[in-house]
Structure formats: C-alpha cells, structure tokens
Write an enzyme that holds these catalytic residues in place. Structure first.
Site, PDB file in Angstrom:
ATOM      1  CB  VAL A  63     -92.583 -35.472 -30.025  1.00 38.34           C
ATOM      2  CG1 VAL A  63     -93.444 -36.569 -30.628  1.00 38.34           C
ATOM      3  CG2 VAL A  63     -93.027 -35.151 -28.599  1.00 38.34           C
ATOM      4  CD  GLU A  64     -86.498 -37.355 -33.085  1.00 35.17           C
ATOM      5  OE1 GLU A  64     -86.794 -37.221 -34.294  1.00 35.17           O
ATOM      6  OE2 GLU A  64     -85.568 -36.738 -32.551  1.00 35.17           O
ATOM      7  CG  LEU A  65     -93.784 -35.968 -35.325  1.00 36.42           C
ATOM      8  CD1 LEU A  65     -94.350 -34.925 -36.266  1.00 36.42           C
ATOM      9  CD2 LEU A  65     -94.813 -36.339 -34.274  1.00 36.42           C
TER      10      LEU A  65
END
Length: 177
Positions: A63-65
């Site tokens: 998950v790339e925030l």
C-alpha cells in the site's frame, strides 16, 4: 519473473476493493482506480513478495500511502483516516477462502489445492503445521487433498462470497482421518 500471478484477476479485485474506500487513492491521477501492478510500475527482483510467492504462493500487496516519498509528519493522521476503512475491509477479506482446523494442533502435513471451477488448475501443494491451514481464494470450487503421516483425505469446498464475506471453513474432528 514478469509472469502474472495465477490469481491475477482476484488480486486486482482485492486491490480495487481496498482502493474504493480510500478516496485519495481511488482518485489518483497516476494510477487509474488507485491501483497498479508493482512489477509493471517498477521492477524489484528477489524481494519479499517474490520469496513469499515462490515458497508459499501467497498474494502480496504494498500500500503506497502517498505520492510524496518523504511526507511531512503532520500528514500521518490523514493517512490513517484515509486508510482505516480499507484496512478493516482487508482484514475481513482474509476470512474468505477455504481451510481446515485439526483438533490435534501438533499435526503437520501437506495440502494440495486444486481449483476445479470456473477453470481447472493446480494452485500448489502447501505445508501446514499446528493443525491448521487457510488460504484466501476467489469464488469457485476447490479440491483439497490433505496428507498427514502417509494418510490421505480430501475435501471439496465451494468458495462463494458476495463482496468477500462468506467463509468456507471446515473442521476435521479429532485430527483422525
């Protein structure tokens, strides 16, 4: 390898399920719908995801925030707010699939998982220990062949869950096959 995962369509569905409740992610200008295939975005060879897939046939997600590599510390509460419901949904998802629990928790063995519907394909043979095996799977019918101490038993299960909610979990009594 650039080969797609055998459950690629399922992985895309899971990723879209995560992104749909995270508005900044879903509305990303860089990634349509908030998702991308990491290998197509940037190649990493020999990483944890490769290891986990090779040895355990696991689905892995990153998950790339943020689009910002080093965001300001003050943005963390907003990242939490944006991702909270998506993370809760992902936790619920891990209870969708097929598996078993043996009452003798010291039991070790292998289980072969074969998807029989909508297409027939062997998803692999997996070791299990502590009397428990569980695999997140998409809808379909599966044949599980369980081998413990030279004895084989099998179970056919159907995974059918609307929006990732129903669990096809079964119990084998007393650990005796």
């Amino acid at each position: 390898t650039a080969r797609p995962h055998p459950l690629k369509n399922f992985a895309i569905k899971v990723a879209k399920h995560y992104a749909k409740t995270n508005i900044p992610m879903r509305d990303s200008q860089e990634f349509p719908g908030g998702i991308t295939n990491g290998y197509e975005w940037y190649e990493v060879n020999g990483g944890m995801q490769d290891w986990s897939y090779h040895w355990h046939n696991d689905l892995q997600f990153t998950v790339e925030l943020s689009d910002i590599k080093y965001p300001d510390y003050n943005t963390i509460p907003q990242f939490y707010k944006d991702n909270k419901q998506s993370l809760i949904n992902l936790i619920k998802l891990i209870h969708s699939g097929a598996g078993f629990y043996l009452e003798n928790e010291n039991t070790k063995g292998t289980v072969q998982v074969v998807q029989t519907d909508p297409v027939s394909r062997n998803l692999g043979t997996f070791n299990f220990n502590n009397g428990e095996f569980y695999k997140v799977l998409p809808n379909g019918k599966y044949f599980l062949k369980i081998l413990i101490d030279g004895k084989t038993t099998s179970k056919t299960v159907e995974v059918n869950f609307p929006e990732f909610k129903i669990d096809s979990f079964f119990k084998i009594g007393s650990g005796r096959l």
